[in-house]
Design a protein around this motif. Structure first.
Motif, mmCIF file in Angstrom:
data_model
loop_
_atom_site.group_PDB
_atom_site.id
_atom_site.type_symbol
_atom_site.label_atom_id
_atom_site.label_comp_id
_atom_site.label_asym_id
_atom_site.label_seq_id
_atom_site.Cartn_x
_atom_site.Cartn_y
_atom_site.Cartn_z
ATOM 1 N N TYR A 114 0.810 -1.222 0.000
ATOM 2 C CA TYR A 114 0.000 0.000 0.000
ATOM 3 C C TYR A 114 0.846 1.277 0.000
ATOM 4 O O TYR A 114 0.398 2.322 0.467
ATOM 5 N N PHE A 138 -8.595 -0.840 -2.355
ATOM 6 C CA PHE A 138 -7.359 -0.089 -2.549
ATOM 7 C C PHE A 138 -7.011 0.047 -4.028
ATOM 8 O O PHE A 138 -6.545 1.102 -4.468
ATOM 9 N N TRP A 143 -12.271 4.587 -6.682
ATOM 10 C CA TRP A 143 -12.002 5.189 -5.378
ATOM 11 C C TRP A 143 -10.789 6.109 -5.478
ATOM 12 O O TRP A 143 -9.778 5.762 -6.100
ATOM 13 N N LYS A 145 -7.672 8.465 -3.747
ATOM 14 C CA LYS A 145 -6.734 8.394 -2.625
ATOM 15 C C LYS A 145 -5.965 9.710 -2.508
ATOM 16 O O LYS A 145 -5.615 10.330 -3.519
ATOM 17 N N ASN A 261 -15.645 8.584 3.208
ATOM 18 C CA ASN A 261 -14.209 8.840 3.279
ATOM 19 C C ASN A 261 -13.633 8.061 4.451
ATOM 20 O O ASN A 261 -14.167 8.094 5.561
ATOM 21 N N GLN A 281 -5.937 8.900 2.970
ATOM 22 C CA GLN A 281 -7.390 8.917 2.949
ATOM 23 C C GLN A 281 -7.913 8.320 1.648
ATOM 24 O O GLN A 281 -7.303 8.483 0.586
ATOM 25 N N HIS A 282 -9.050 7.651 1.753
ATOM 26 C CA HIS A 282 -9.590 6.827 0.671
ATOM 27 C C HIS A 282 -11.076 7.129 0.563
ATOM 28 O O HIS A 282 -11.808 7.008 1.543
ATOM 29 N N ARG A 283 -11.531 7.543 -0.597
ATOM 30 C CA ARG A 283 -12.938 7.963 -0.740
ATOM 31 C C ARG A 283 -13.588 7.275 -1.924
ATOM 32 O O ARG A 283 -12.923 6.895 -2.890
ATOM 33 N N ASN A 284 -14.912 7.177 -1.883
ATOM 34 C CA ASN A 284 -15.637 6.425 -2.903
ATOM 35 C C ASN A 284 -16.117 7.292 -4.069
ATOM 36 O O ASN A 284 -16.869 6.820 -4.909
ATOM 37 N N ASP A 293 -7.888 15.715 -3.862
ATOM 38 C CA ASP A 293 -6.760 15.063 -3.181
ATOM 39 C C ASP A 293 -5.955 16.090 -2.391
ATOM 40 O O ASP A 293 -5.630 15.894 -1.214
#
Length: 353
Positions: A114, A138, A143, A145, A261, A281-284, A293
């Motif tokens: 990652y 991921f 998604w 990042k 998020n 951070q990871h969002r849909n 970002d």
């Protein structure tokens, strides 16, 4: 709940994977680090493979980080003893090439995953890369990042997990970022398992906090879930779910219109008074929007620096306290989590129970 307080004891949970740094922080140079009180040298071998060794030549304990890299080995800068990725000495120039049997340094398992470099601090034979946290979506191109963040905090790592299991502090510490209506005193739900604690709550039909307001694809008011989760010993997953009014709630499935998020936070103890803090951070939604970002990363930096300022003062205050401290009702999740961490530490160090 009474539990052994690990702050001030020097005890850490070792049989787990910690983040040593971002993967691109390590190259063909020797990087000296202290993790869980251990002095370690990290570098990459000829094929780019990560290598982590005890940062002390067994001869006179000169740090190997003061030496040089030769191929995929490190050469001590004192008398040339040379060590491979397993910690075995493969050359001893002053000994007529007869390698002393005791010329061995500890090797630590390491894995790139990652965009972070993970290190196993316990018994090497117990290291299983499949135990590294799974991050759903991921590699999902829908998604988005943020880039990976890193900072040092001058405090014990459990003060950071305390903070990450406390949704209420945002109402005072993060006024311009995460704070929003209902974050100060709305009831909290607590869930726990063998290795995790979750504190959460839904806030219905209130304005979104400043950090999120301009990202939401619906109006000013929304339903909002705060999900604060810690997994032993020091991984925190903070998830925010936003829906149009009336579409959120504990008794409903996640709305197809929801903005989600997830902030993944990885805390690595350096020693009793210092920790390393890594996150992304990871969002849909908005997968290809680099401006979001950048805004999210900048907002997180601002908020985490607000936490840093508070927690570094907490470290000083708690280390030098003259009167007893107390726990509040909002500390219930943090205290349960500390209990789980203390249990793990006791299993690893039964004589210290």
């Amino acid at each position: 709940m009474m539990q052994k307080d690990l702050t001030g004891t020097g005890a850490f949970v070792r049989n787990c994977w910690y983040v040593a740094g971002r993967s691109d922080d390590f190259d063909r140079s020797l990087k000296a680090m202290t993790l869980l009180g251990d002095r370690i040298v990290l570098f990459r071998g000829e094929a780019g493979e990560p290598i982590a060794l005890e940062d002390a030549c067994p001869h006179r304990k000169l740090p190997l980080s003061k030496g040089s890299i030769q191929g995929s080995t490190v050469v001590c800068g004192y008398h040339g003893l040379t060590f491979d990725c397993t910690g075995s000495c493969v050359a001893a120039p002053t000994q007529d090439n007869a390698v002393p049997k005791r010329a061995v340094v500890r090797s630590y398992p390491v894995e790139d995953r990652y965009g972070f470099l993970w290190i196993w601090m316990g018994e090497a034979n117990d290291a299983d890369p499949t135990d590294i946290i799974d991050i759903p979506n991921f590699d999902n191109p829908t998604w988005g990042k943020t880039k990976r963040g890193a900072m040092e905090m001058k405090c014990h790592y459990l003060y950071i997990t305390d903070n990450l299991l406390d949704p209420s502090h945002v109402a005072w510490v993060h006024l311009t970022s995460f704070a929003g209506a209902g974050t100060d005193n709305r009831p909290l739900d607590l869930e726990e398992g063998d290795d995790f604690v979750v504190i959460s709550r839904w806030i219905a039909e209130e304005p979104a906090p400043p950090y999120y307001a301009q990202m939401l694809p619906f109006g000013d008011n929304c339903d909002r879930k705060q999900h604060y989760e810690c997994r032993t010993p020091s991984t925190a997953i903070n998830m925010s779910i936003y829906t149009p009014p009336g579409e959120g709630g504990a008794d409903k499935p996640v709305s197809e219109n929801a903005f989600i998020n997830i902030s993944y936070n990885f805390i690595t103890p350096v020693d009793e008074e210092t920790s390393l803090y890594f996150w992304f951070q990871h969002r849909n939604m908005f997968a290809d929007d680099s401006s979001i970002d950048e805004k999210m990363f900048a907002g997180a930096i601002m908020a985490f620096n607000e936490d840093k300022e508070v927690l570094e003062e907490v470290q000083i205050g708690m280390a030098n306290r003259k009167t007893p401290y107390l726990n509040l009702g909002l500390d219930a999740g943090a205290m349960r989590f500390r209990h789980k961490v203390a249990q793990l530490s006791t299993v690893e160090q039964p004589g210290d129970a």
